[in-house]
Design a protein around this motif. Structure first.
Motif, mmCIF file in Angstrom:
data_model
loop_
_atom_site.group_PDB
_atom_site.id
_atom_site.type_symbol
_atom_site.label_atom_id
_atom_site.label_comp_id
_atom_site.label_asym_id
_atom_site.label_seq_id
_atom_site.Cartn_x
_atom_site.Cartn_y
_atom_site.Cartn_z
ATOM 1 N N THR A 9 0.857 -1.186 0.000
ATOM 2 C CA THR A 9 0.000 0.000 0.000
ATOM 3 C C THR A 9 0.898 1.243 0.000
ATOM 4 O O THR A 9 2.097 1.145 0.321
ATOM 5 N N PRO A 10 0.325 2.412 -0.278
ATOM 6 C CA PRO A 10 1.148 3.631 -0.284
ATOM 7 C C PRO A 10 1.726 3.987 1.087
ATOM 8 O O PRO A 10 2.518 4.918 1.200
ATOM 9 N N SER A 11 1.369 3.251 2.141
ATOM 10 C CA SER A 11 1.953 3.517 3.469
ATOM 11 C C SER A 11 3.423 3.132 3.526
ATOM 12 O O SER A 11 4.161 3.628 4.381
ATOM 13 N N ALA A 12 3.839 2.197 2.682
ATOM 14 C CA ALA A 12 5.193 1.644 2.834
ATOM 15 C C ALA A 12 5.918 1.597 1.499
ATOM 16 O O ALA A 12 5.286 1.532 0.430
ATOM 17 N N LEU A 13 7.246 1.574 1.596
ATOM 18 C CA LEU A 13 8.083 1.433 0.404
ATOM 19 C C LEU A 13 7.697 0.157 -0.357
ATOM 20 O O LEU A 13 7.423 -0.872 0.258
ATOM 21 N N VAL A 14 7.701 0.225 -1.669
ATOM 22 C CA VAL A 14 7.481 -0.977 -2.479
ATOM 23 C C VAL A 14 8.718 -1.870 -2.332
ATOM 24 O O VAL A 14 9.848 -1.395 -2.509
ATOM 25 N N PRO A 15 8.541 -3.145 -1.970
ATOM 26 C CA PRO A 15 9.700 -4.033 -1.851
ATOM 27 C C PRO A 15 10.540 -4.029 -3.117
ATOM 28 O O PRO A 15 10.018 -4.034 -4.234
ATOM 29 N N ARG A 16 11.872 -4.001 -2.930
ATOM 30 C CA ARG A 16 12.807 -3.935 -4.053
ATOM 31 C C ARG A 16 13.542 -5.267 -4.211
ATOM 32 O O ARG A 16 13.887 -5.905 -3.201
ATOM 33 N N PRO A 17 13.888 -5.630 -5.460
ATOM 34 C CA PRO A 17 14.666 -6.857 -5.654
ATOM 35 C C PRO A 17 16.021 -6.820 -4.942
ATOM 36 O O PRO A 17 16.509 -7.845 -4.482
ATOM 37 N N PRO A 50 18.425 14.450 -6.768
ATOM 38 C CA PRO A 50 17.540 14.430 -7.955
ATOM 39 C C PRO A 50 16.863 13.077 -8.176
ATOM 40 O O PRO A 50 15.763 13.001 -8.733
ATOM 41 N N PHE A 51 17.486 11.987 -7.709
ATOM 42 C CA PHE A 51 16.936 10.646 -7.839
ATOM 43 C C PHE A 51 15.505 10.552 -7.259
ATOM 44 O O PHE A 51 14.663 9.801 -7.747
ATOM 45 N N LEU A 52 15.245 11.387 -6.222
ATOM 46 C CA LEU A 52 13.939 11.323 -5.547
ATOM 47 C C LEU A 52 12.793 11.788 -6.440
ATOM 48 O O LEU A 52 11.627 11.551 -6.125
ATOM 49 N N THR A 53 13.137 12.468 -7.538
ATOM 50 C CA THR A 53 12.083 12.955 -8.436
ATOM 51 C C THR A 53 11.878 11.992 -9.612
ATOM 52 O O THR A 53 11.046 12.224 -10.471
ATOM 53 N N GLU A 54 12.681 10.910 -9.658
ATOM 54 C CA GLU A 54 12.654 10.020 -10.830
ATOM 55 C C GLU A 54 11.679 8.863 -10.641
ATOM 56 O O GLU A 54 11.408 8.441 -9.511
ATOM 57 N N GLY A 55 11.202 8.320 -11.774
ATOM 58 C CA GLY A 55 10.379 7.106 -11.765
ATOM 59 C C GLY A 55 9.190 7.230 -10.831
ATOM 60 O O GLY A 55 8.502 8.246 -10.788
ATOM 61 N N ASP A 56 8.976 6.190 -10.027
ATOM 62 C CA ASP A 56 7.824 6.144 -9.124
ATOM 63 C C ASP A 56 8.141 6.704 -7.742
ATOM 64 O O ASP A 56 7.279 6.722 -6.865
ATOM 65 N N LEU A 57 9.398 7.131 -7.521
ATOM 66 C CA LEU A 57 9.786 7.532 -6.162
ATOM 67 C C LEU A 57 8.915 8.636 -5.557
ATOM 68 O O LEU A 57 8.631 8.597 -4.359
ATOM 69 N N PRO A 58 8.456 9.629 -6.361
ATOM 70 C CA PRO A 58 7.625 10.667 -5.745
ATOM 71 C C PRO A 58 6.358 10.118 -5.090
ATOM 72 O O PRO A 58 5.770 10.780 -4.231
ATOM 73 N N ALA A 98 10.454 6.779 4.130
ATOM 74 C CA ALA A 98 11.046 5.484 3.770
ATOM 75 C C ALA A 98 12.268 5.661 2.872
ATOM 76 O O ALA A 98 13.051 4.741 2.685
ATOM 77 N N LEU A 99 12.410 6.851 2.308
ATOM 78 C CA LEU A 99 13.465 7.066 1.310
ATOM 79 C C LEU A 99 14.636 7.872 1.843
ATOM 80 O O LEU A 99 15.790 7.576 1.540
ATOM 81 N N THR A 100 14.322 8.920 2.593
ATOM 82 C CA THR A 100 15.400 9.840 2.957
ATOM 83 C C THR A 100 15.445 10.129 4.451
ATOM 84 O O THR A 100 14.444 10.482 5.046
ATOM 85 N N PRO A 101 16.627 9.967 5.046
ATOM 86 C CA PRO A 101 16.766 10.179 6.493
ATOM 87 C C PRO A 101 17.279 11.572 6.849
ATOM 88 O O PRO A 101 17.315 11.920 8.021
#
Ligand SMILES: C[S@@+](CC[C@H](N)C(=O)[O-])C[C@H]1O[C@@H](n2cnc3c(N)ncnc32)[C@H](O)[C@@H]1O
Length: 287
Positions: free
Chosen positions: A88-96, A196-204, A210-213
């Motif tokens: 769900t949008p509550s959590a990071l999408v699991p990554r390979p 800038p990576f945070l604006t790419e793909g589905d990250l927004p 979950a992404l940045t500390p």
């Protein structure tokens, strides 16, 4: 109005194209989800018609994909380590990449030993649950600062019939003073704020927490590594996922905290991604 499966897929792949690296796959996953069929069904039945209700739902999902919304959020699930987890949008999408972290953690566990494992920042619960499934004798504790993540992780644990201790906590803060573990594992947020990576793909579309500390991207790793010696028993291990360019600072912080046997492994893209280390000196009083 209805459409044939192949026409619907061609339309969707064209629409999604500019926003995704895998438009055809995205279209197939969304249509299979709407039809309630496996993806393979689409290949065997390209001329079947998609009824009007399903076609309308499919079009809505394709439009949502453009926002962007990750496929996992749209279909409500993601596979990890050959297991299906609710997403769900509550959590990071699991990554390979995180499968490597689980693989390394499993390498460190002694078979048959009732190991105590701590998963910090559990998100969907994938790490804690997968470790428990592969190591049923382990006692697994998992924390997250976000109660919505813990609710999702609990649901995922129930789905897989696993028992985990869930604790709402900022890293180690809410753990009892005397709690100690044999293995600490974490995939913390590690992207520097404003990168800038945070604006790419589905990250927004994914939760910022979950992404940045913080400004350097290393803040969570620093807190986890600095707190680990007090929480590890003798011969305890730590395994952390980190950014491809964070191998050296992570090794330095582990060494400074009293860890040895520091080893970094590369992910499937050949990038340094998971570091493991063994405690040499810890904050536990010696016997
Ligand atoms: C990169 S995500 C990893 C989620 C999951 N473990 C995975 O591998 O997919 C980082 C997780 O750490 C959590 N988190 C962020 N800050 C935290 C903190 N101070 N204490 C505990 N968890 C935190 C986030 O809510 C998020 O679920």
């Amino acid at each position: 109005m209805s459409e044939q499966i192949d026409t619907a897929l061609n339309w969707a792949a064209g629409v999604i194209g500019p926003r995704s690296e895998s438009p055809r796959l995205d279209a197939e996953l969304l249509l299979a989800h709407c039809l309630g069929k496996p993806r393979s069904y689409l290949y065997g039945h390209p001329e079947d018609s998609v009824d009007a209700g399903c076609w309308a739902r499919f079009q809505d999902l394709v439009r949502a994909r453009l926002k962007p919304t990750p496929i996992a959020y749209l279909v409500g699930a993601r596979e990890f380590y050959s297991l299906e987890f609710a997403a769900t949008p509550s959590a990071l999408v699991p990554r390979p990449e995180t499968e490597l972290l689980v693989e390394r953690a499993l390498d460190l566990l002694s078979p048959g030993r009732a190991t105590r494992i701590l998963d910090l920042g559990t998100g969907t619960g994938i790490i804690a649950i997968t470790l428990k499934i592969h190591c049923p004798d382990a006692r697994v504790t998992a924390t997250d600062v976000d109660p919505a993540c813990l609710e999702l992780a609990r649901a995922n644990a129930a789905r897989h019939g696993t028992e985990i201790e869930w604790i709402e906590s900022s890293w180690y803060d809410a753990l009892g003073a005397n709690r100690a573990f044999d293995l600490i594992v974490a995939n913390p947020p590690y992207v520097a704020a404003g990168h800038p990576f945070l604006t790419e793909g589905d990250l927004p579309a994914e939760p910022e927490i979950a992404l940045t500390p913080g400004p350097t991207g290393l803040e969570a790793l620093e807190a986890i590594v600095a707190g680990a010696p007090r929480r590890l028993d003798a011969d305890g291990w730590i395994a952390v996922e980190h950014g491809y360019d964070q191998q050296a600072p992570v090794a330095a912080m582990l060494e400074a905290a009293g860890f040895g046997a520091i080893e970094c492994r590369e992910d499937h893209n050949g990038l340094p991604r998971v570091t493991t280390a063994k405690i040499v000196e810890n904050g536990q009083p010696s016997a």
